[in-house]
Motif scaffolding. Sequence first.
Motif, PDB file in Angstrom:
ATOM      1  N   GLU A   1       9.789  15.326 -28.316  1.00 24.30           N
ATOM      2  CA  GLU A   1       8.391  14.986 -28.041  1.00 24.30           C
ATOM      3  C   GLU A   1       8.209  13.494 -27.760  1.00 24.30           C
ATOM      4  O   GLU A   1       7.371  13.109 -26.946  1.00 24.30           O
ATOM      5  CB  GLU A   1       7.494  15.424 -29.201  1.00 24.30           C
TER       6      GLU A   1
ATOM      7  N   ARG B   1       9.069  13.057 -24.255  1.00 24.94           N
ATOM      8  CA  ARG B   1       8.031  13.579 -23.372  1.00 24.94           C
ATOM      9  C   ARG B   1       6.849  12.601 -23.238  1.00 24.94           C
ATOM     10  O   ARG B   1       6.108  12.646 -22.266  1.00 24.94           O
ATOM     11  CB  ARG B   1       7.536  14.918 -23.931  1.00 24.94           C
TER      12      ARG B   1
ATOM     13  N   MET C   1       2.622  23.583 -22.119  1.00 27.60           N
ATOM     14  CA  MET C   1       3.881  24.114 -22.624  1.00 27.60           C
ATOM     15  C   MET C   1       3.776  25.614 -22.836  1.00 27.60           C
ATOM     16  O   MET C   1       2.751  26.104 -23.316  1.00 27.60           O
ATOM     17  CB  MET C   1       4.241  23.424 -23.950  1.00 27.60           C
TER      18      MET C   1
ATOM     19  N   MET D   1       0.189  28.258 -25.319  1.00 30.12           N
ATOM     20  CA  MET D   1      -0.306  27.496 -24.182  1.00 30.12           C
ATOM     21  C   MET D   1      -0.930  26.216 -24.698  1.00 30.12           C
ATOM     22  O   MET D   1      -2.035  26.227 -25.185  1.00 30.12           O
ATOM     23  CB  MET D   1      -1.396  28.301 -23.447  1.00 30.12           C
ATOM     24  N   SER D   2      -0.164  25.188 -24.636  1.00 27.86           N
ATOM     25  CA  SER D   2      -0.688  23.941 -25.168  1.00 27.86           C
ATOM     26  C   SER D   2      -0.549  22.842 -24.140  1.00 27.86           C
ATOM     27  O   SER D   2       0.472  22.732 -23.474  1.00 27.86           O
ATOM     28  CB  SER D   2       0.050  23.561 -26.445  1.00 27.86           C
ATOM     29  N   SER D   3      -1.565  22.076 -24.015  1.00 25.49           N
ATOM     30  CA  SER D   3      -1.593  21.016 -23.016  1.00 25.49           C
ATOM     31  C   SER D   3      -0.473  20.012 -23.232  1.00 25.49           C
ATOM     32  O   SER D   3      -0.073  19.727 -24.340  1.00 25.49           O
ATOM     33  CB  SER D   3      -2.941  20.308 -23.093  1.00 25.49           C
ATOM     34  N   ALA D   4       0.033  19.466 -22.132  1.00 24.51           N
ATOM     35  CA  ALA D   4       1.159  18.540 -22.220  1.00 24.51           C
ATOM     36  C   ALA D   4       0.718  17.101 -22.347  1.00 24.51           C
ATOM     37  O   ALA D   4       1.529  16.194 -22.337  1.00 24.51           O
ATOM     38  CB  ALA D   4       2.049  18.704 -20.993  1.00 24.51           C
ATOM     39  N   GLU D   5      -0.577  16.867 -22.463  1.00 22.74           N
ATOM     40  CA  GLU D   5      -1.079  15.495 -22.478  1.00 22.74           C
ATOM     41  C   GLU D   5      -0.686  14.743 -23.745  1.00 22.74           C
ATOM     42  O   GLU D   5      -0.408  13.567 -23.726  1.00 22.74           O
ATOM     43  CB  GLU D   5      -2.612  15.475 -22.372  1.00 22.74           C
TER      44      GLU D   5
ATOM     45  N   LEU E   1       2.840  17.442 -29.356  1.00 22.39           N
ATOM     46  CA  LEU E   1       2.543  18.684 -30.048  1.00 22.39           C
ATOM     47  C   LEU E   1       3.345  18.744 -31.341  1.00 22.39           C
ATOM     48  O   LEU E   1       4.527  18.403 -31.362  1.00 22.39           O
ATOM     49  CB  LEU E   1       2.907  19.880 -29.167  1.00 22.39           C
TER      50      LEU E   1
ATOM     51  N   GLU F   1       4.624  22.914 -35.328  1.00 23.23           N
ATOM     52  CA  GLU F   1       3.907  24.167 -35.569  1.00 23.23           C
ATOM     53  C   GLU F   1       3.293  24.697 -34.283  1.00 23.23           C
ATOM     54  O   GLU F   1       3.382  25.874 -33.964  1.00 23.23           O
ATOM     55  CB  GLU F   1       2.787  23.969 -36.607  1.00 23.23           C
ATOM     56  N   GLU F   2       2.671  23.779 -33.531  1.00 22.07           N
ATOM     57  CA  GLU F   2       2.048  24.194 -32.276  1.00 22.07           C
ATOM     58  C   GLU F   2       3.091  24.722 -31.296  1.00 22.07           C
ATOM     59  O   GLU F   2       2.853  25.663 -30.555  1.00 22.07           O
ATOM     60  CB  GLU F   2       1.291  23.021 -31.644  1.00 22.07           C
ATOM     61  N   ARG F   3       4.248  24.069 -31.295  1.00 25.80           N
ATOM     62  CA  ARG F   3       5.284  24.487 -30.351  1.00 25.80           C
ATOM     63  C   ARG F   3       5.863  25.852 -30.736  1.00 25.80           C
ATOM     64  O   ARG F   3       6.042  26.718 -29.894  1.00 25.80           O
ATOM     65  CB  ARG F   3       6.394  23.429 -30.300  1.00 25.80           C
ATOM     66  N   LEU F   4       6.146  26.031 -32.026  1.00 25.04           N
ATOM     67  CA  LEU F   4       6.726  27.312 -32.449  1.00 25.04           C
ATOM     68  C   LEU F   4       5.751  28.460 -32.239  1.00 25.04           C
ATOM     69  O   LEU F   4       6.151  29.597 -32.022  1.00 25.04           O
ATOM     70  CB  LEU F   4       7.149  27.248 -33.919  1.00 25.04           C
ATOM     71  N   ALA F   5       4.471  28.120 -32.274  1.00 24.11           N
ATOM     72  CA  ALA F   5       3.465  29.164 -32.076  1.00 24.11           C
ATOM     73  C   ALA F   5       3.527  29.733 -30.655  1.00 24.11           C
ATOM     74  O   ALA F   5       2.999  30.806 -30.389  1.00 24.11           O
ATOM     75  CB  ALA F   5       2.071  28.615 -32.365  1.00 24.11           C
ATOM     76  N   LEU F   6       4.177  29.013 -29.729  1.00 24.88           N
ATOM     77  CA  LEU F   6       4.298  29.511 -28.362  1.00 24.88           C
ATOM     78  C   LEU F   6       5.406  30.554 -28.225  1.00 24.88           C
ATOM     79  O   LEU F   6       5.456  31.302 -27.263  1.00 24.88           O
ATOM     80  CB  LEU F   6       4.618  28.345 -27.411  1.00 24.88           C
ATOM     81  N   ASP F   7       6.310  30.558 -29.195  1.00 22.33           N
ATOM     82  CA  ASP F   7       7.484  31.409 -29.073  1.00 22.33           C
ATOM     83  C   ASP F   7       7.220  32.817 -29.571  1.00 22.33           C
ATOM     84  O   ASP F   7       6.346  33.052 -30.393  1.00 22.33           O
ATOM     85  CB  ASP F   7       8.649  30.799 -29.869  1.00 22.33           C
ATOM     86  N   VAL F   8       8.029  33.725 -29.063  1.00 25.91           N
ATOM     87  CA  VAL F   8       7.924  35.109 -29.502  1.00 25.91           C
ATOM     88  C   VAL F   8       8.932  35.342 -30.628  1.00 25.91           C
ATOM     89  O   VAL F   8      10.120  35.116 -30.446  1.00 25.91           O
ATOM     90  CB  VAL F   8       8.225  36.077 -28.344  1.00 25.91           C
TER      91      VAL F   8
END
Lengths: 258, 426, 97, 318
Positions: free
Chosen positions: B253, B256, B270, C1-5, C8, C11-18
């Motif tokens: 991160e 990034r 993402m 789906m989290s903004s790249a601005e 993250l 926790e937010e990143r892992l929430a994207l995974d299945v």
Amino acid sequence: MVKILVGVKYSLRVENLAIDPKTKAIILDETPKKMGDMDKRALEEALRLKEKHGGEVTVLCVGPKEANKILLEVYAMGADSAFLIPTNDYLDTFSVAKIFAKFYEKNGPFDLILLGGASTDSFTGVLGARIAGLLNLPIIPFANQIVLEDLKIKAESALDDGKYKFSAPLPAVVTVTLEINEPRIPKLKDILRAKRQKINELSLSDLELDDLKVTINMTDVRAYEEKRKQIILDATDPSKIDEVVDKLINYLREEGVL
Amino acid sequence: MSEKFDVAIVGAGPSGLTAAYFLAKKGLEVVVLEKGGELGSKNMYGGRIYTHVLNRYFPEYTREAPVERWVRKEQLYFMTKNSAVKLEFFADDAFLKESFTAYLTKFVQWLGKKAEEAGVLIATGVRVDSLILEDNTVKGVIAGDDKLYADYTIIAEGANTLLLDNLNLKPMTKPEEVALGVKEVFRLDEERINERFGVNSEEGVAGLLVGFPSLGSIGGGFLYTMKNEITLGVVIRLDEPVKKKIKMYEVVEDFRMHPLIKKLLRDSYMIEYSAHFVLERGKLPDKYLYGDGYLVVGAAAGFELNTGLVVRGVDLAIESGKQAADTIIEAHEKGKQDKQTLASYISRLKNSFIYRELEAFKKAPRFLSNERLYNQYPEVVNEFLKEILTVNGTPRRLYSTFRKAMRNKVSLLDLIRDGLGAVRSL
Amino acid sequence: MSSAEKKLSIEERLALDVFNVDEEPHIIVEKDKCEKCELKPCLYVCPANLYTLDENGKIQFNYEGCLECGSCRVACPKEAVKWNHPRGGFGVQFRFG
Amino acid sequence: MSIMIYADKIDLYSELINAGNILREAFGGDILGIVIGENNVKSIDRIRKIGLSKIITFSANELNEFNPVLYAETIKNTLEEFDVRYVLMNSSYKNKILSGLLSSFMNSALVVDVIRLNVEDNKLLAERPVYSGKASAKEEINADKAILLIKSGVFTPMTEEKTEAEIIEKLIDTSKVSLELLEFSPKVVEEGVKLDEADVVVGGGRGLRKKEDLKLLKELASILGGAWGVTRPLAADYGWAPEWIGISGASINPKLYIATGISGQPQHTSGIRGSKVIVAINMDSEAPIFKFADYGIVGDLYQIIPKLIEKLKEIKEG
């Protein structure tokens, strides 16, 4: 000997809903899918009944062609035959109920229809009752325990205000909850066997349902904004606690959750 | 139910599936056992596949494979915290078909379909717990309570070599022998990717980023353009984060948030976060690659090439799968499973590009483990360019500017030494 | 789906995974061994930040959210990490791997 | 033609009448009420002046407890007799089954969990939450008849006094019904609320020092009429509770979730997303849970929870 028809749905994994961040529209193609949680337990329960009383388990799935993935799983768990009615169109529960009813009539007789109490994604919980209504069969909904004896099915339903013990003659429709059992995990040999079994495909014409008409059109599905307010109050100083707790209570009152 | 196959393959990655495909084509009964519930669900890599092996073994790939973009631009970035120097190679048409970007998940699904069409039985959702060892010979696999016998077993379990380690078929992997790759995938529409990277919809960019991405540690960043996504990540040797007390999940991160990367990713979002091993140690010594009844292929065998500038795995995996298949086909015809017969795997590998290339880069790990490469040189290059490009009325001469940029960072002697080291290792 | 601005959180990143989480943990950490471990590499290598220290300085570990890279197994100097893949079909499911 | 209202709790008729009024304004017709079961029929005065033109009652003994097949048979005949085109019910598990059976009989559309209802260009549109409450779906009814299950609280109760409804008492022959109710055990409220059904949930994490401290959670939960739960480590590792809230445990959808001493690992937070309002109490101002919270208090839960309990008690007592 019991002949059981089980319904399974190729459901969305709602925890991984693909959402367009701008429009908030749900991207269904990109949302991962799986066998419905309660459907899997319906299948497990059917397999247990078969193991105890002998018989046969037939599984029916109405969904896109990719749903054959879960039918492979269905075979691996131990179903005797699996049928897919491939359709890419949105079907309301009534249409699905009509398909099940027609399948029941054409491929029966069955002693029992077992379904998940509600689907993992749309969670309407009415399919079983609609099938029972069409076929004029008794229904025991949301069962968390099933016993089959003397050609009767006895089950305990967990409903809004308590537990109901019902008894119905066969044939009957029973829908199950998550609590009813813990589904088996297929072993290597089950999976190899499943790979050699054939997934039967039927079209709507095969069921003489060419003119199936939906009673509901889903016009717009949009995700709610998942935004938390993130109002942070500092009570690291013990003298502030009284004030902060008062504030919190006021906020919660305004939200209407107290 | 008693199951017996000619060949059992552990792992449905590129190497295992290639082996399966060629074995089945010769009429052998092959089963592939994959722990993931679906094909490709446990496969992960940076984002690029080199095509030379596909041209040889699967020429139909140009029509069938899930290609995202053909790599047209190769970019090399030297990065500091706030600045970057970019070298770009714009490929001519001949070079264009040398590599493409793709998701390994989808590529493996394609390869799996081909294997199934050739008659391979692929069982997903099967975790192989161990191998059947009888009379010191591997005779198949064990999954839970089930045993599956096979004349030949191919271990294609990937870089995280649990089976090999647990059965002491090779020495335990050490932290300095592996790197951890962490990847983030960002959705951005096709047009904006084209515009931002100066490519058309068929063409893509492969970027390697040194210096800041790995926080000056051994390793680097990578960037690939997919059709509608950009994949971005870092690869860092496993002993580095511990030494530097930095957390892997934060490194990616921080990278990034670099102003340059931030610009490239603007308006994207993402959609996945993943991690996987990359081998640093090079291939396993020959003696661990085969034994009575078994062969080791792909990343499990160490067939990954990480030269710093080029990261390759899939082409080596496919080649090793093919060589393993040929080895077994020959042994099967002789009706033999013993180690001596299977030893021809090594001579086949030696005649293939795998050994030639791994040999050629054998010295690379030493050169590449030189910290200056990741830490000081990106700083020097950036400062040097910043100095000569800054116009503020003070006249400067190139050499003294260079010396100034190098000051306190790296000695001229180091530079010469490293330069020589680099030349020797390439 | 989290903004790249912005950055993250993990926790937010892992929430994207299945994840298809197995109820049976695929990694067991023998925490008594961790007490003698000064380096505690697991804290730094785990890309999902599943190893944390509690207020008493003891290692806490949660297998859910594991990306199955194997880093903790290789990095652990005390052989305290009993690592296995999740049972067949369980665990993380990459879609863009 | 007419519109029929049926609720499994007598108080909900006055909410449903307002949904009925939307349909009546668009399509005309009378609004009828149907009341089943002795106890409900006894309370019929409470809904006599809310705007129903007729109330049809069934008070046979066999109808005192819910039996979906029997109830469906009971309503069926009335639907035909009064030419019912729309049926409105409150959304409950019982009514989902009942309406499922009836909709097949009526050959009608059926929408459950309705949170918005309107008519545009003579088309009936209903909105309902889907996908674990993460999204809303708009559904256009494409049939002559429809049954709509309305979520309670969506329509405000009718308070005006309207003309008194005519009461029609009916009898039903229950002998041919195939489904038999053997036993009914009503839910015991004191037993504690189930996590996944609770309106309020108080959760505890590793910020709690010892098992005995769970009494703080329990006390707060009980004063709020809710359930208590813990994170996975507390349940699985320490054995303080039989189940946990999170991705591999229970997913909760309460109106209010209070997370105390919980850091906010994704394994936990993915199970609490359905909560309407989330409150987090944690010592560590950097704890990720605050990103998932509507209201966060940075501070010592051992001081804050007792204070919260004390103040809530004051409110409750007057």
